[in-house]
Design a protein around this motif. Structure first.
Motif, PDB file in Angstrom:
ATOM      1  N   SER A 100     -23.329 -23.151 -28.450  1.00 15.75           N
ATOM      2  CA  SER A 100     -22.561 -23.439 -30.099  1.00 15.75           C
ATOM      3  C   SER A 100     -22.550 -22.584 -30.868  1.00 15.75           C
ATOM      4  N   ARG A 101     -23.398 -21.763 -30.909  1.00 15.60           N
ATOM      5  CA  ARG A 101     -23.985 -20.084 -31.953  1.00 15.60           C
ATOM      6  C   ARG A 101     -22.658 -19.478 -31.613  1.00 15.60           C
ATOM      7  N   ILE A 102     -22.183 -19.269 -30.652  1.00 18.02           N
ATOM      8  CA  ILE A 102     -21.756 -18.488 -30.172  1.00 18.02           C
ATOM      9  C   ILE A 102     -19.853 -18.886 -30.802  1.00 18.02           C
ATOM     10  N   VAL A 103     -19.653 -20.425 -30.471  1.00 15.31           N
ATOM     11  CA  VAL A 103     -18.768 -20.824 -30.723  1.00 15.31           C
ATOM     12  C   VAL A 103     -18.262 -21.480 -32.170  1.00 15.31           C
ATOM     13  N   LYS A 124     -15.671 -19.799 -36.915  1.00 14.66           N
ATOM     14  CA  LYS A 124     -15.820 -19.022 -38.280  1.00 14.66           C
ATOM     15  C   LYS A 124     -14.954 -18.166 -38.606  1.00 14.66           C
ATOM     16  N   ALA A 125     -14.464 -17.348 -38.072  1.00 16.58           N
ATOM     17  CA  ALA A 125     -13.907 -16.217 -37.142  1.00 16.58           C
ATOM     18  C   ALA A 125     -12.593 -17.069 -37.321  1.00 16.58           C
ATOM     19  N   ALA A 126     -12.268 -17.583 -37.025  1.00 12.10           N
ATOM     20  CA  ALA A 126     -10.710 -18.332 -36.620  1.00 12.10           C
ATOM     21  C   ALA A 126     -10.304 -18.994 -38.008  1.00 12.10           C
ATOM     22  N   VAL A 132     -10.006 -24.944 -36.628  1.00 15.20           N
ATOM     23  CA  VAL A 132      -9.679 -25.097 -35.898  1.00 15.20           C
ATOM     24  C   VAL A 132     -11.507 -25.878 -35.924  1.00 15.20           C
ATOM     25  N   GLY A 133     -12.411 -26.739 -35.138  1.00  7.67           N
ATOM     26  CA  GLY A 133     -13.515 -27.323 -35.017  1.00  7.67           C
ATOM     27  C   GLY A 133     -14.187 -27.293 -34.586  1.00  7.67           C
ATOM     28  N   VAL A 134     -15.726 -27.839 -34.644  1.00  8.82           N
ATOM     29  CA  VAL A 134     -16.349 -27.734 -33.406  1.00  8.82           C
ATOM     30  C   VAL A 134     -17.302 -29.324 -33.398  1.00  8.82           C
ATOM     31  N   PRO A 193     -20.903 -15.652 -22.829  1.00  8.26           N
ATOM     32  CA  PRO A 193     -19.585 -15.610 -23.594  1.00  8.26           C
ATOM     33  C   PRO A 193     -19.763 -14.687 -24.789  1.00  8.26           C
ATOM     34  N   THR A 194     -19.371 -14.343 -25.260  1.00  2.00           N
ATOM     35  CA  THR A 194     -19.090 -13.588 -26.086  1.00  2.00           C
ATOM     36  C   THR A 194     -18.033 -14.389 -27.515  1.00  2.00           C
ATOM     37  N   PRO A 195     -18.475 -13.910 -28.562  1.00  2.00           N
ATOM     38  CA  PRO A 195     -17.503 -14.618 -29.430  1.00  2.00           C
ATOM     39  C   PRO A 195     -16.302 -14.002 -29.567  1.00  2.00           C
ATOM     40  N   ALA A 196     -15.867 -12.886 -29.244  1.00  2.00           N
ATOM     41  CA  ALA A 196     -14.737 -12.577 -29.396  1.00  2.00           C
ATOM     42  C   ALA A 196     -13.552 -12.863 -28.212  1.00  2.00           C
ATOM     43  N   GLU A 197     -15.076 -12.934 -27.237  1.00  2.00           N
ATOM     44  CA  GLU A 197     -13.785 -13.619 -26.170  1.00  2.00           C
ATOM     45  C   GLU A 197     -13.455 -15.425 -26.263  1.00  2.00           C
ATOM     46  N   VAL A 198     -13.841 -15.995 -27.201  1.00  2.52           N
ATOM     47  CA  VAL A 198     -14.050 -17.589 -27.282  1.00  2.52           C
ATOM     48  C   VAL A 198     -12.799 -17.851 -28.696  1.00  2.52           C
TER      49      VAL A 198
END
Length: 354
Positions: A259-262, A267-269, A276-278, A337-342
């Motif tokens: 969830s930290r990565i997400v 945030k970037a999105a 986008v939400g979490v 997973p990386t933030p960029a991939e997500v």
């Protein structure tokens, strides 16, 4: 307020258990959770507690059963294959209506797999940690501070509902170091356990701890009553963290360290203008169904990001009655997973629903 100290996740969890009143730890070493046992081996003798490295994981969980029967706060910790070995004992504990804490600092699998972080024990924790009809409370921390906080919560919930509780972490959280505050919550008291096998002093009838019922009608009645208690847990104890869900077209959901990565990706999105939400489930059981139902009223799709092959996807689908598409992205075997991939997956999904 207590000062913050820099601690490794496994060690912070162990100290929190001591502060929560645990004086009986039974375990067996396995990477990446061995520091929990190592820390307990140093601390327990100094405070009059019991640390015992059992001859096996099977022995350790049955020692927890015995200690919990006496009404004390007891715990064990292990990692994925070690938890599998404990599964029979966990079923006996649940069948005896005993509270305890079980910690799983997950590693890759199946089989011996690898020692890198993983979330591939989700199904095991929420669906099949032993034979028979039973559940256990499952908490998924995302920070070292939550590793600490959830120890207090897990012990309290286990005592309140007389059932085992699990902290489902992973190798990343167990091994990382972060500043933490280890402090008892206000008015934190262990409730009296009138059911415990502590001796009668000729003042009451004998208490009997048992999970064997040879009359099918009696076992049926006990199981039905236990599931009535589970319904209370589901109604009162489901927990989730929700961010940016009010206007979100896409809900990204993840538990634990993922969830930290997400959150970084979302945030970037958002900075790109994407809605986008979490939703982060804190309790994996009971699953926070209402949080997903509410989000599904406005969201167009969901994306589950996990360090496994998509084990939480079905729970998300069930929570929203399959009313929206539920996509999956993740890696297994210890690949994080990386933030960029997500973010790439977020953009791809939103491009298809807008």
């Amino acid at each position: 307020m207590a000062e913050k100290v820099l601690m490794k996740g496994n060690e912070a969890l162990a100290e929190a258990a001591i502060q929560a009143g645990c004086r009986h730890f039974f375990g067996y070493p396995i990477t990446p959770q061995t520091e929990v046992a190592a820390y307990m081996s140093k601390r327990m003798p100094k405070i009059g507690g019991t640390y015992l490295q059992a001859e096996s994981e099977i022995a350790a969980i049955n020692m927890v059963l015995g200690a919990a029967s006496a009404g004390v706060r007891a715990m064990t910790s292990s990692s994925s294959p070690g938890i599998s070995l404990k599964s029979e004992g966990v079923s006996y504990i649940a069948g005896s209506d005993l509270p305890c804490l079980i910690v799983n600092v997950e590693r890759g699998g199946p089989g011996l797999g690898g020692i890198q972080p993983s979330q591939s024990d989700y199904w095991q924790a929420t669906r099949a940690l032993g034979h028979g009809d039973f559940q256990l409370i499952v908490l998924a921390p995302s920070t070292v501070q939550e590793m600490v906080d959830f120890v207090f919560l897990a012990f309290d919930l286990a005592d309140t509902y007389r059932m085992p509780a699990m902290i489902l972490a992973d190798g990343m959280l167990g091994q990382m170091m972060e500043p933490v505050v280890i402090e008892k919550p206000e008015n934190h008291n262990i409730p009296p356990k009138t059911w415990a096998t502590t001796g009668t002093e000729c003042k009451r009838k004998h208490n009997i701890i048992n999970s064997l019922y040879l009359k099918p009608e009696e076992l049926n009645e006990i199981n039905v009553k236990r599931f009535e208690r589970y319904e209370i847990v589901k109604a009162k104890e489901a927990r989730a963290e929700c961010l940016y869900t009010e206007d979100a077209d896409l809900i990204v959901t993840a538990f634990g360290a993922t969830s930290r990565i997400v959150k970084s990706a979302v945030k970037a999105a958002r900075e790109k203008g994407l809605k986008v939400g979490v939703i982060r489930p804190i309790t994996l059981w009971p699953f926070p169904v209402e949080a997903y139902k509410k989000a599904a009223k406005t969201a167009k799709a969901f994306l589950s990001v996990e360090m496994n092959m998509g084990q939480m996807v079905d729970d998300v689908k069930l929570a929203i009655d399959c009313s929206r598409p539920v996509h999956f992205f993740g890696h297994t075997g210890g690949v994080i997973p990386t933030p960029a991939e997500v973010l790439e997956n977020i953009e791809k999904i939103l491009g298809g629903v807008q």
